[in-house]
Write an enzyme that holds these catalytic residues in place. Structure first.
Site, PDB file in Angstrom:
ATOM      1  N   ASP A  31      -1.283  -8.171  -2.646  1.00 15.63           N
ATOM      2  CA  ASP A  31      -2.596  -8.634  -3.103  1.00 15.63           C
ATOM      3  C   ASP A  31      -2.411  -9.886  -3.970  1.00 15.63           C
ATOM      4  OD1 ASP A  31      -5.596  -7.070  -3.458  1.00 15.63           O
ATOM      5  OD2 ASP A  31      -5.151  -8.786  -4.745  1.00 15.63           O
ATOM      6  N   ASN A  87     -12.356   0.346  -0.443  1.00 16.69           N
ATOM      7  CA  ASN A  87     -13.727   0.000  -0.818  1.00 16.69           C
ATOM      8  C   ASN A  87     -14.543  -0.198   0.458  1.00 16.69           C
ATOM      9  OD1 ASN A  87     -13.028  -0.011  -3.556  1.00 16.69           O
ATOM     10  ND2 ASN A  87     -12.342  -2.137  -3.436  1.00 16.69           N
ATOM     11  N   GLN A  94     -16.550  -3.599  -1.831  1.00 20.69           N
ATOM     12  CA  GLN A  94     -15.763  -4.329  -0.825  1.00 20.69           C
ATOM     13  C   GLN A  94     -16.096  -5.821  -0.877  1.00 20.69           C
ATOM     14  OE1 GLN A  94     -16.232  -2.829   3.188  1.00 20.69           O
ATOM     15  NE2 GLN A  94     -14.569  -4.106   3.999  1.00 20.69           N
ATOM     16  N   VAL A  96     -13.751  -8.188   0.967  1.00 20.41           N
ATOM     17  CA  VAL A  96     -13.255  -8.737   2.237  1.00 20.41           C
ATOM     18  C   VAL A  96     -13.633  -7.745   3.336  1.00 20.41           C
ATOM     19  CG1 VAL A  96     -11.237  -9.468   3.541  1.00 20.41           C
ATOM     20  CG2 VAL A  96     -11.350  -9.931   1.080  1.00 20.41           C
ATOM     21  N   HIS A 100      -9.216  -2.456   4.727  1.00 20.97           N
ATOM     22  CA  HIS A 100      -7.872  -2.502   4.142  1.00 20.97           C
ATOM     23  C   HIS A 100      -7.728  -1.363   3.148  1.00 20.97           C
ATOM     24  CE1 HIS A 100     -10.650  -5.106   1.972  1.00 20.97           C
ATOM     25  NE2 HIS A 100     -10.039  -4.732   0.855  1.00 20.97           N
ATOM     26  N   ILE A 101      -6.501  -0.882   3.046  1.00 19.12           N
ATOM     27  CA  ILE A 101      -6.173   0.169   2.079  1.00 19.12           C
ATOM     28  C   ILE A 101      -5.367  -0.461   0.954  1.00 19.12           C
ATOM     29  CG2 ILE A 101      -5.049   2.405   1.714  1.00 19.12           C
ATOM     30  CD1 ILE A 101      -5.143   2.809   4.784  1.00 19.12           C
ATOM     31  N   HIS A 102      -5.862  -0.335  -0.265  1.00 20.61           N
ATOM     32  CA  HIS A 102      -5.089  -0.779  -1.427  1.00 20.61           C
ATOM     33  C   HIS A 102      -4.042   0.287  -1.728  1.00 20.61           C
ATOM     34  CE1 HIS A 102      -8.024  -3.911  -2.915  1.00 20.61           C
ATOM     35  NE2 HIS A 102      -8.857  -3.170  -2.198  1.00 20.61           N
TER      36      HIS A 102
HETATM   37  P1  AMP Z   1     -11.787  -5.397  -1.637  1.00 20.84           P
HETATM   38  O1  AMP Z   1     -12.543  -5.682  -2.901  1.00 20.84           O
HETATM   39  O2  AMP Z   1     -11.445  -3.948  -1.458  1.00 20.84           O
HETATM   40  O3  AMP Z   1     -12.464  -6.015  -0.414  1.00 20.84           O
HETATM   41  O4  AMP Z   1     -10.376  -6.096  -1.828  1.00 20.84           O
HETATM   42  C1  AMP Z   1     -10.083  -7.371  -1.402  1.00 20.84           C
HETATM   43  C2  AMP Z   1      -8.752  -7.706  -1.988  1.00 20.84           C
HETATM   44  O5  AMP Z   1      -8.232  -8.820  -1.300  1.00 20.84           O
HETATM   45  C3  AMP Z   1      -8.804  -8.076  -3.488  1.00 20.84           C
HETATM   46  O6  AMP Z   1      -7.990  -7.191  -4.239  1.00 20.84           O
HETATM   47  C4  AMP Z   1      -8.281  -9.519  -3.511  1.00 20.84           C
HETATM   48  O7  AMP Z   1      -7.473  -9.788  -4.639  1.00 20.84           O
HETATM   49  C5  AMP Z   1      -7.487  -9.573  -2.213  1.00 20.84           C
HETATM   50  N1  AMP Z   1      -7.345 -10.909  -1.653  1.00 20.84           N
HETATM   51  C6  AMP Z   1      -8.309 -11.842  -1.473  1.00 20.84           C
HETATM   52  N2  AMP Z   1      -7.811 -12.951  -0.898  1.00 20.84           N
HETATM   53  C7  AMP Z   1      -6.492 -12.698  -0.687  1.00 20.84           C
HETATM   54  C8  AMP Z   1      -5.414 -13.441  -0.132  1.00 20.84           C
HETATM   55  N3  AMP Z   1      -5.595 -14.689   0.353  1.00 20.84           N
HETATM   56  N4  AMP Z   1      -4.191 -12.887  -0.082  1.00 20.84           N
HETATM   57  C9  AMP Z   1      -3.988 -11.644  -0.562  1.00 20.84           C
HETATM   58  N5  AMP Z   1      -4.965 -10.878  -1.098  1.00 20.84           N
HETATM   59  C10 AMP Z   1      -6.195 -11.396  -1.164  1.00 20.84           C
END
Ligand code: AMP
Length: 109
Positions: A31, A87, A94, A96, A100-102
């Site tokens: 991340d 998320n 959410q 992105v 995706h799984i954190h």
């Molecule tokens: P979410 O809020 O669950 O959609 O998480 C999206 C995650 O993507 C966040 O933790 C961001 O820090 C991460 N993120 C956004 N852009 C990038 C990137 N270019 N490379 C790696 N992680 C990213």
């Protein structure tokens, strides 16, 4: 054809990333804004929007990613102690819209 998601662009090498794992079904990046000493994102190659958009034939890739988590945890020093988060939707936090799984945690040493 719809525009690529951020994570598809990362998968295709159009946006740089720190990719730590890749196979035909999913890939794993660090991340960019880590909220733990280890903070990985496990992402299906298929641009599934979110958990709310899963289709019946997505069970294999979802199972594959769930089983990968424990291996990643061990490889990154987390052992059997880690946090996961998915998320879903704007009101679910959410940002992105490519599922995706954190995977987050602190290595033991
Ligand atoms: P979410 O809020 O669950 O959609 O998480 C999206 C995650 O993507 C966040 O933790 C961001 O820090 C991460 N993120 C956004 N852009 C990038 C990137 N270019 N490379 C790696 N992680 C990213």
């Amino acid at each position: 054809m719809s525009e690529k998601t951020l994570f598809q662009k990362i998968h295709d090498g159009e946006i740089p990333s720190d990719m730590v794992y890749k196979d035909e079904h999913c890939f794993v990046i660090k991340d960019i804004n880590p909220r733990a000493p280890v903070h990985l994102l496990v992402i299906p190659v298929k641009p599934i929007i979110s958990l709310a958009h899963l289709e019946d034939d997505d069970h294999a890739v979802m199972g594959h990613m769930m089983l990968l988590l424990r291996k990643l945890a061990v490889e990154h020093g987390l052992g059997e102690h880690f946090k996961t988060q998915i998320n879903t939707g704007e009101r679910g936090g959410q940002e992105v819209f490519h599922l995706h799984i954190h995977l987050m945690g602190t290595p033991v040493n």
